[in-house]
Design a protein around this motif. Structure first.
Motif, PDB file in Angstrom:
ATOM      1  N   VAL A   1     -45.504  -6.784  10.602  1.00  0.00           N
ATOM      2  CA  VAL A   1     -44.280  -6.534  11.593  1.00  0.00           C
ATOM      3  C   VAL A   1     -44.339  -5.268  12.157  1.00  0.00           C
ATOM      4  CG1 VAL A   1     -41.794  -6.731  11.667  1.00  0.00           C
ATOM      5  CG2 VAL A   1     -43.122  -8.481  10.339  1.00  0.00           C
TER       6      VAL A   1
ATOM      7  N   VAL B   1     -36.577   2.062  16.268  1.00  0.00           N
ATOM      8  CA  VAL B   1     -36.143   0.580  17.039  1.00  0.00           C
ATOM      9  C   VAL B   1     -34.764   0.572  17.045  1.00  0.00           C
ATOM     10  CG1 VAL B   1     -38.400  -0.487  16.506  1.00  0.00           C
ATOM     11  CG2 VAL B   1     -36.501  -0.651  14.840  1.00  0.00           C
TER      12      VAL B   1
ATOM     13  N   ILE C   1     -37.121  -3.649  20.590  1.00  0.00           N
ATOM     14  CA  ILE C   1     -38.101  -2.333  21.114  1.00  0.00           C
ATOM     15  C   ILE C   1     -37.131  -1.651  22.152  1.00  0.00           C
ATOM     16  CG2 ILE C   1     -40.171  -1.635  22.003  1.00  0.00           C
ATOM     17  CD1 ILE C   1     -40.348  -3.036  19.227  1.00  0.00           C
TER      18      ILE C   1
ATOM     19  N   TRP D   1     -32.162  -2.193  15.552  1.00  0.00           N
ATOM     20  CA  TRP D   1     -32.150  -3.495  14.592  1.00  0.00           C
ATOM     21  C   TRP D   1     -30.558  -3.789  14.512  1.00  0.00           C
ATOM     22  CZ3 TRP D   1     -30.724  -4.125   8.901  1.00  0.00           C
ATOM     23  CH2 TRP D   1     -31.090  -5.506   8.565  1.00  0.00           C
TER      24      TRP D   1
ATOM     25  N   ARG E   1     -39.439 -10.521  12.482  1.00  0.00           N
ATOM     26  CA  ARG E   1     -39.117  -9.577  14.004  1.00  0.00           C
ATOM     27  C   ARG E   1     -37.820  -9.900  14.373  1.00  0.00           C
ATOM     28  NH1 ARG E   1     -43.293  -7.862  18.083  1.00  0.00           N
ATOM     29  NH2 ARG E   1     -41.403  -6.956  18.955  1.00  0.00           N
TER      30      ARG E   1
ATOM     31  N   ILE F   1     -34.762  -7.273  15.577  1.00  0.00           N
ATOM     32  CA  ILE F   1     -35.564  -5.916  16.063  1.00  0.00           C
ATOM     33  C   ILE F   1     -35.485  -6.001  17.573  1.00  0.00           C
ATOM     34  CG2 ILE F   1     -37.497  -4.627  15.989  1.00  0.00           C
ATOM     35  CD1 ILE F   1     -38.011  -5.605  13.127  1.00  0.00           C
TER      36      ILE F   1
ATOM     37  N   GLU G   1     -46.295  -3.048  20.703  1.00  0.00           N
ATOM     38  CA  GLU G   1     -45.501  -3.516  21.786  1.00  0.00           C
ATOM     39  C   GLU G   1     -44.734  -2.423  22.291  1.00  0.00           C
ATOM     40  OE1 GLU G   1     -41.649  -6.516  22.374  1.00  0.00           O
ATOM     41  OE2 GLU G   1     -43.143  -7.042  20.839  1.00  0.00           O
ATOM     42  N   ALA G   2     -44.285  -1.642  21.391  1.00  0.00           N
ATOM     43  CA  ALA G   2     -43.396  -0.270  21.978  1.00  0.00           C
ATOM     44  C   ALA G   2     -44.244   0.635  22.798  1.00  0.00           C
ATOM     45  CB  ALA G   2     -42.815   0.252  20.810  1.00  0.00           C
TER      46      ALA G   2
ATOM     47  N   LEU H   1     -38.091   1.453  11.582  1.00  0.00           N
ATOM     48  CA  LEU H   1     -39.002   0.626  10.583  1.00  0.00           C
ATOM     49  C   LEU H   1     -40.028   1.279   9.761  1.00  0.00           C
ATOM     50  CD1 LEU H   1     -39.910  -2.380  12.863  1.00  0.00           C
ATOM     51  CD2 LEU H   1     -38.125  -2.149  11.541  1.00  0.00           C
TER      52      LEU H   1
ATOM     53  N   SER I   1     -47.035  -4.878  14.851  1.00  0.00           N
ATOM     54  CA  SER I   1     -47.048  -5.425  16.044  1.00  0.00           C
ATOM     55  C   SER I   1     -46.089  -4.881  16.702  1.00  0.00           C
ATOM     56  CB  SER I   1     -46.427  -6.998  15.829  1.00  0.00           C
ATOM     57  OG  SER I   1     -45.804  -7.693  16.657  1.00  0.00           O
ATOM     58  N   CYS I   2     -44.643  -4.335  16.224  1.00  0.00           N
ATOM     59  CA  CYS I   2     -43.811  -3.780  16.983  1.00  0.00           C
ATOM     60  C   CYS I   2     -44.275  -2.301  17.548  1.00  0.00           C
ATOM     61  CB  CYS I   2     -42.624  -3.393  15.976  1.00  0.00           C
ATOM     62  SG  CYS I   2     -41.706  -4.841  15.553  1.00  0.00           S
TER      63      CYS I   2
END
Length: 516
Positions: A93, A54, A33, A56, A28, A31, A100-101, A63, A96-97
């Motif tokens: 990855v 996202v 969010i 980056w 991550r 990256i 969270e987002a 992603l 997980s993003c």
């Protein structure tokens, strides 16, 4: 999307990136969010298609889980209004993003409510099919948004309270109720019906109180929701209790006990038998303390069983029984059956009557370590309460090892608290005259100057002198309290004073909680 599905190894993704000229990231780093980039993309579509907008290294990017997903970026670009650079990422990855987002997405209940006010506001007719009304997308969206906002604000409860002209919504945060944006009044019936459907309750029954359970997910967090409804003059009042399964058991050192109190309690937990009582009013954190105590025990080598009403959190390696009076499972009957299961440690959620108390005392006297709770104002009062409901003084003297009384107080926000010198009048203030304490101010990080809660405690460990007092059939509260103080018990207000002077909480919080 499941990490086990469509799982392409990092090495294969790196090779794919090399072959196609795409960028690749295997962790991550870089990256960020940005919920603004999500636009109107629904989380279900993002999960299913493995595409997440996202930033980056500061650039708008997307992603993606495989090179085949590049073709979807035209669609995403059209929706969010700006081009995105594709970046290949492993599924763990990416997942997980995504979670969270969408957990951080800044849509608030007031945004949804504002949109609903612009919609058709014709009232729902009494004869309408409430089940169909509860399926209405705006109602579902509103409930989901309210619950997500409550979790973001660390609320323990959500109250839906109907009145003649409006529906009031309040969140209980750190023990205090705060009013939220009010949904349109015409949605009251639909909201209640939707909540009942979620909790598997009877939506047609509006005359009687009901209780139910639901489970929701926010990212990778599982939230159990206890739903309670009661009929009132203007409809039905609904209260949701939010139980976050990711915060099941605190370490005992995180409860707020002094090092001396913690050491004494750990010593009691090492005993093979006897009774440990936690006392305090409803909402004082007794269950949290008991769960923390159970977590400090070796559940691998000891058989630990509980009887609770309700079971608030699922504990690993511990057998938990739910009280169900309708089918004959009460605290007393459940405790009898637990004793046939070869237990080492027993938790009785609450000692409410003489029958339960007698069985718990007998269990403590026959080689079991028993935990239980009582609703009393202080630690000495727990011994008197057990005697009042019929437990013989000689049995109390023999089985009780310690009583822990507690309250919860709000903690000062460390970002905005301000020092001052105490000059107020009052019992507690008089003991701190001229000393520095701290007062709440309020900032963007907290609720009116407070953030989180901690406990204040009063531990009464039994010694021979106290046992002699309790063995006397005529023992009373004041005798127990005086002997406990001589034995070194620190009252609740003393623990509170130390936390005030340390800048943890305020004088007002101690006076409110300890009723001094």
């Amino acid at each position: 999307m499941n990490p086990n599905d469509h799982d392409i190894s990092s090495d294969r993704l790196a090779q794919m990136a090399s072959e196609t000229g795409l960028r690749f990231v295997d962790d991550r780093s870089g990256i960020v969010i940005d919920s603004q980039l999500l636009g109107t993309l629904p989380v279900e579509w993002v999960r299913a298609n493995e595409v997440l907008p996202v930033r980056w290294h500061g650039e708008p990017s997307a992603l993606i889980g495989s090179a085949e997903k590049v073709g979807l970026l035209d669609y995403v670009t059209l929706l969010i209004g700006q081009p995105l650079e594709p970046v290949l990422a492993p599924v763990d990855v990416l997942l997980s993003c995504i979670e969270e987002a969408y957990a951080q997405r800044q849509e608030s209940p007031s945004d949804v409510i504002a949109a609903l006010h612009l919609a058709d506001q014709a009232p729902v007719r009494r004869g309408d099919d409430l089940l169909l009304s509860s399926r209405d997308a705006p109602v579902t969206q509103l409930i989901n948004t309210i619950m997500l906002d409550a979790l973001r604000q660390r609320a323990s409860d959500i109250h839906f309270e109907p009145f003649a002209s409006r529906l009031r919504v309040r969140f209980r945060i750190d023990g205090v109720l705060y009013e939220q944006s009010a949904p349109p009044g015409h949605l009251v019936t639909s909201l209640v019906s939707r909540l009942k459907v979620m909790a598997h309750m009877d939506i047609a029954e509006r005359r009687l109180p009901q209780d139910g359970m639901a489970r929701v997910r926010v990212g990778d967090r599982e939230i159990d929701v206890r739903v309670s409804t009661i009929p009132v003059a203007e409809g039905e009042r609904v209260v949701l209790r939010l139980l976050d399964q990711s915060h099941t058991v605190l370490d005992m050192s995180a409860l707020g006990m002094t090092s001396d109190c913690l050491a004494q309690l750990h010593m009691q937990l090492r005993q093979p038998n006897g009774m440990i009582i936690v006392s305090g009013p409803t909402g004082s954190g007794k269950t949290t303390t008991l769960y923390a105590a159970l977590g400090a025990l070796d559940a691998e080598r000891r058989n630990i069983l509980t009887i609770e009403d309700p079971i608030e959190y699922q504990l690993d390696n511990i057998g938990q029984i739910q009280v169900k009076p309708k089918i004959g499972i009460t605290f007393a009957t459940g405790l009898r059956h637990i004793l046939r299961q070869d237990p080492d440690v027993i938790l009785v959620g609450e000692t409410r009557d003489a029958e339960t108390a007698e069985i718990a005392v007998r269990a403590a006297l026959t080689g079991h370590l028993v935990f239980t709770t009582l609703h009393t104002n202080d630690a000495p009062g727990a011994l008197v309460r057990l005697a009042d409901i019929g437990i013989a003084p000689y049995l109390l003297s023999a089985c009780v090892r310690a009583v822990l009384a507690q309250r919860l107080v709000r903690c000062l926000c460390e970002s905005c608290r301000q020092p001052y010198v105490i000059h107020e009048a009052g019992v507690l203030a008089g003991r701190m005259q001229g000393q520095q304490a701290w007062q709440p101010v309020g900032c963007a990080q907290c609720k009116q100057g407070y953030w989180g809660r901690t406990g204040i405690f009063e531990l009464l460990p039994m010694n021979e002198a106290l046992r002699a007092v309790v063995r006397d059939p005529d023992f009373h509260l004041e005798r127990v309290r005086q002997e406990a103080l001589r034995a070194g018990m620190h009252p609740l207000e003393e623990d509170g004073i130390q936390k005030v002077l340390a800048g943890i909480t305020t004088l007002e919080e101690i006076e409110r909680a300890a009723a001094v």
